[in-house]
Design a protein around this motif. Structure first.
Motif, mmCIF file in Angstrom:
data_model
loop_
_atom_site.group_PDB
_atom_site.id
_atom_site.type_symbol
_atom_site.label_atom_id
_atom_site.label_comp_id
_atom_site.label_asym_id
_atom_site.label_seq_id
_atom_site.Cartn_x
_atom_site.Cartn_y
_atom_site.Cartn_z
ATOM 1 N N VAL A 65 43.650 51.169 46.630
ATOM 2 C CA VAL A 65 44.766 50.402 46.067
ATOM 3 C C VAL A 65 44.749 50.511 44.534
ATOM 4 O O VAL A 65 45.790 50.732 43.910
ATOM 5 C CB VAL A 65 44.676 48.929 46.528
ATOM 6 C CG1 VAL A 65 45.607 48.040 45.719
ATOM 7 C CG2 VAL A 65 45.011 48.827 48.009
ATOM 8 N N GLN A 66 43.568 50.388 43.954
ATOM 9 C CA GLN A 66 43.464 50.446 42.487
ATOM 10 C C GLN A 66 43.186 51.859 41.963
ATOM 11 O O GLN A 66 43.707 52.250 40.932
ATOM 12 C CB GLN A 66 42.345 49.493 42.013
ATOM 13 C CG GLN A 66 42.239 49.389 40.511
ATOM 14 C CD GLN A 66 41.533 48.126 40.030
ATOM 15 O OE1 GLN A 66 41.104 48.056 38.899
ATOM 16 N NE2 GLN A 66 41.423 47.117 40.853
ATOM 17 N N GLU A 91 35.798 50.739 48.755
ATOM 18 C CA GLU A 91 36.473 51.374 47.623
ATOM 19 C C GLU A 91 35.579 52.527 47.150
ATOM 20 O O GLU A 91 34.380 52.318 46.998
ATOM 21 C CB GLU A 91 36.608 50.380 46.462
ATOM 22 C CG GLU A 91 37.436 49.147 46.748
ATOM 23 C CD GLU A 91 37.000 47.960 45.875
ATOM 24 O OE1 GLU A 91 37.482 47.839 44.748
ATOM 25 O OE2 GLU A 91 36.152 47.170 46.328
ATOM 26 N N HIS A 102 39.444 43.415 48.441
ATOM 27 C CA HIS A 102 40.417 44.030 49.346
ATOM 28 C C HIS A 102 41.708 43.242 49.480
ATOM 29 O O HIS A 102 42.602 43.667 50.204
ATOM 30 C CB HIS A 102 39.781 44.258 50.720
ATOM 31 C CG HIS A 102 38.597 45.185 50.674
ATOM 32 N ND1 HIS A 102 38.700 46.488 50.226
ATOM 33 C CD2 HIS A 102 37.285 44.988 50.952
ATOM 34 C CE1 HIS A 102 37.499 47.066 50.277
ATOM 35 N NE2 HIS A 102 36.622 46.184 50.697
ATOM 36 N N GLY A 103 41.816 42.092 48.797
ATOM 37 C CA GLY A 103 43.077 41.364 48.852
ATOM 38 C C GLY A 103 42.879 39.884 49.106
ATOM 39 O O GLY A 103 41.757 39.388 49.207
ATOM 40 N N ASN A 131 45.705 47.120 53.355
ATOM 41 C CA ASN A 131 44.355 46.977 53.919
ATOM 42 C C ASN A 131 44.376 46.244 55.256
ATOM 43 O O ASN A 131 43.624 46.575 56.168
ATOM 44 C CB ASN A 131 43.439 46.262 52.921
ATOM 45 C CG ASN A 131 43.075 47.173 51.762
ATOM 46 O OD1 ASN A 131 43.008 48.391 51.924
ATOM 47 N ND2 ASN A 131 42.846 46.594 50.602
ATOM 48 N N LYS A 149 48.944 49.586 44.091
ATOM 49 C CA LYS A 149 49.184 49.330 42.666
ATOM 50 C C LYS A 149 50.125 50.292 41.928
ATOM 51 O O LYS A 149 51.255 49.940 41.684
ATOM 52 C CB LYS A 149 47.846 49.192 41.956
ATOM 53 C CG LYS A 149 47.150 47.871 42.340
ATOM 54 C CD LYS A 149 46.015 47.516 41.432
ATOM 55 C CE LYS A 149 45.597 46.069 41.551
ATOM 56 N NZ LYS A 149 44.673 45.751 42.638
ATOM 57 N N SER A 179 52.155 45.711 49.700
ATOM 58 C CA SER A 179 51.158 45.317 48.703
ATOM 59 C C SER A 179 49.831 45.944 49.099
ATOM 60 O O SER A 179 49.700 46.511 50.205
ATOM 61 C CB SER A 179 50.998 43.800 48.683
ATOM 62 O OG SER A 179 50.423 43.370 49.905
ATOM 63 N N GLY A 180 48.849 45.781 48.233
ATOM 64 C CA GLY A 180 47.520 46.295 48.536
ATOM 65 C C GLY A 180 46.889 45.557 49.703
ATOM 66 O O GLY A 180 46.326 46.171 50.616
ATOM 67 N N ALA A 181 46.991 44.231 49.672
ATOM 68 C CA ALA A 181 46.402 43.439 50.753
ATOM 69 C C ALA A 181 47.012 43.831 52.094
ATOM 70 O O ALA A 181 46.303 44.008 53.087
ATOM 71 C CB ALA A 181 46.623 41.957 50.492
HETATM 72 C C1 PLP Z 1 44.479 44.813 43.728
HETATM 73 C C2 PLP Z 1 43.667 45.251 44.873
HETATM 74 C C3 PLP Z 1 43.950 44.845 46.187
HETATM 75 C C4 PLP Z 1 45.034 43.836 46.501
HETATM 76 O O1 PLP Z 1 46.287 44.315 46.210
HETATM 77 P P1 PLP Z 1 47.536 43.285 46.147
HETATM 78 O O2 PLP Z 1 48.713 44.180 45.911
HETATM 79 O O3 PLP Z 1 47.255 42.341 45.047
HETATM 80 O O4 PLP Z 1 47.581 42.616 47.466
HETATM 81 C C5 PLP Z 1 43.197 45.369 47.220
HETATM 82 N N1 PLP Z 1 42.205 46.235 46.974
HETATM 83 C C6 PLP Z 1 41.903 46.656 45.740
HETATM 84 C C7 PLP Z 1 40.803 47.642 45.542
HETATM 85 C C8 PLP Z 1 42.605 46.168 44.636
HETATM 86 O O5 PLP Z 1 42.276 46.552 43.405
#
Ligand code: PLP
Length: 407
Positions: free
Chosen positions: A230-231, A195, A144-145, A114, A257, A109-111
């Motif tokens: 992530v985004q 970001e 960041h999550g 990070n 994402k 996942s994104g979190a």
């Molecule tokens: C969505 C997002 C996250 C978290 O990602 P998850 O997959 O929901 O854990 C972290 N950083 C940014 C910039 C995001 O947009």
């Protein structure tokens, strides 16, 4: 037997009864998708400019993704990191060959990606003779999550609230204000995390001077520059990575994402010394880098890079902002504060307390799905395969909603 619900309303009713109430949901149960459109259980069709929050980069049911999944169902889904699997290697190779990075570490996942960057930065400092360094500087209004470390890295009180005591080692500077970073820099800092374009924070692209200034500062201090893409990674901004628009290379960068076209996956990309930090036994995951998620990621990246999807994102982003200026800003000059974006992450900041009334009217009157972030910013993160006609439909829906609201 699994119960089959018959209508949109029935799914919603049961959802409200059984799903934990930690999300505010629109009164829509999505049954299936096709390209930039989704359909509810009653057969209504909606134009999807949320795209699973920037996840459905290739849109819904892209033929290459369908084919990949069908093949995958008959080969293998999971095998653990005790072994190599070809899709993980293919994904990492595609990323490395199209970026400044040397190695790729997978997450789910994104979190989690990070979280991996934060751990990497702390170990990097220790490995390089600085056991005293543990602080990561992040930006106000960042996201960041939701894990404890990444929600602490997130520079928003609303995300911290209720969860004290938070992990130590995070400080917050002003986004796009280099001096504010220098003001809180000291010998305890091991990395700066930002970001390149703030997403949840209201679609705010960094300035060239800010990112370059961070790079120079990190080089001067011997600490890591880490980007959270992530985004905005995975083709969203018209380049594979958002930082490629700036020519500023971080030491590490997260992705998630859109990378897996809907199946959870995250990645930490690293270069140079930072690509050697996490040695066996220091970090890992049962699921990360598995064949299912990575086969989808490799296919996603291949289609994005080689079938012109990233290029389309750049062109359609320009078209979107041009139309937003010519129609929405021109027709509602008092209500529009600023239109900004990069590629197909675009925002319209309003001079109103909230953009939610526009979101609701687009949904009810025009079957258009958009969302509101950071209070009063309408955010548009459609699939990267959208065309001009689809953008025209969304611009018209927003224009009509604002007219109806008397804005
Ligand atoms: C969505 C997002 C996250 C978290 O990602 P998850 O997959 O929901 O854990 C972290 N950083 C940014 C910039 C995001 O947009």
């Amino acid at each position: 037997m699994i119960e089959k619900f018959k209508t949109n309303a029935e799914v919603i009713e049961n959802g409200d009864k059984y799903l934990y109430g930690n999300h505010v949901r629109m009164p829509l149960s999505i049954e299936r998708g096709e390209g930039a459109y989704v359909f509810d259980k009653d057969g209504n069709k909606y134009l999807d400019f949320i795209g699973g929050i920037a996840v459905n980069g290739l849109g819904h049911c892209h033929p290459a993704i369908v084919k990949c999944l069908e093949e995958r169902a008959h080969t293998i889904l999971h095998c653990s990191n005790y072994f190599y699997n070809e899709p993980a290697v293919q994904t990492a190779k595609l990323i490395v060959e199209n970026s400044c990075f040397d190695k790729v570490l997978f997450a789910n996942s994104g979190a989690e990606a990070n979280e991996g960057q934060i751990k990497l930065a702390r170990k990097y400092a220790k490995d390089h003779g600085h056991p005293e360094r543990f602080v990561v500087i992040t930006m106000k209004n960042s996201f960041h999550g939701r894990t404890l470390a990444t929600c602490t890295a997130t520079g928003q009180y609303a995300v911290h609230r209720y969860f004290e005591p938070l992990p130590s080692g995070f400080r917050y500077a002003e986004f796009n204000n280099l001096q504010s970073v220098k003001d809180i820099m000291d010998e305890y800092v091991c990395a700066i995390l930002t970001e390149p374009v703030q997403g949840e924070g209201g679609v705010r692209p960094a300035s060239q001077e800010f990112l370059q200034g961070l790079r120079d500062l990190c080089d001067e201090k011997g600490i890591l520059l880490m980007f959270d893409e992530v985004q905005v990674g995975s083709g969203r901004t018209g380049k594979l990575f958002a930082h490629q628009n700036y020519g500023v290379e971080p030491d590490t960068c997260s992705m998630a994402k859109a990378l897996g076209s809907g199946v959870p996956i995250g990645a930490v990309c690293a270069r140079g010394e930072a690509a050697k930090t996490l040695t066996p036994g220091t970090h890992g995951s049962t699921f990360a880098g598995g064949p299912l998620a990575c086969a989808l990621a490799a296919t996603t990246l291949d289609v994005m890079i080689n079938d012109g999807v990233i290029e389309n994102s750049r062109k359609m982003g320009e078209y979107f902002r041009k139309q937003a200026h010519e129609i929405i800003e021109k027709n509602h000059p008092e209500a529009v504060n600023e239109i900004r974006g990069l590629g197909l992450i675009d925002g319209i900041q309003l001079n109103k307390p909230s953009g939610q009334p526009v979101v609701d009217l687009c949904f009810k009157d025009s079957n258009v799905l958009i969302n509101n972030t950071n209070g009063n910013v309408l955010r548009f993160v459609p699939p990267l395969i959208v065309n001009e006609e689809e953008i025209d439909i969304v611009i018209k829906a927003v224009d009509e909603a604002m007219t109806k609201l008397g804005w």
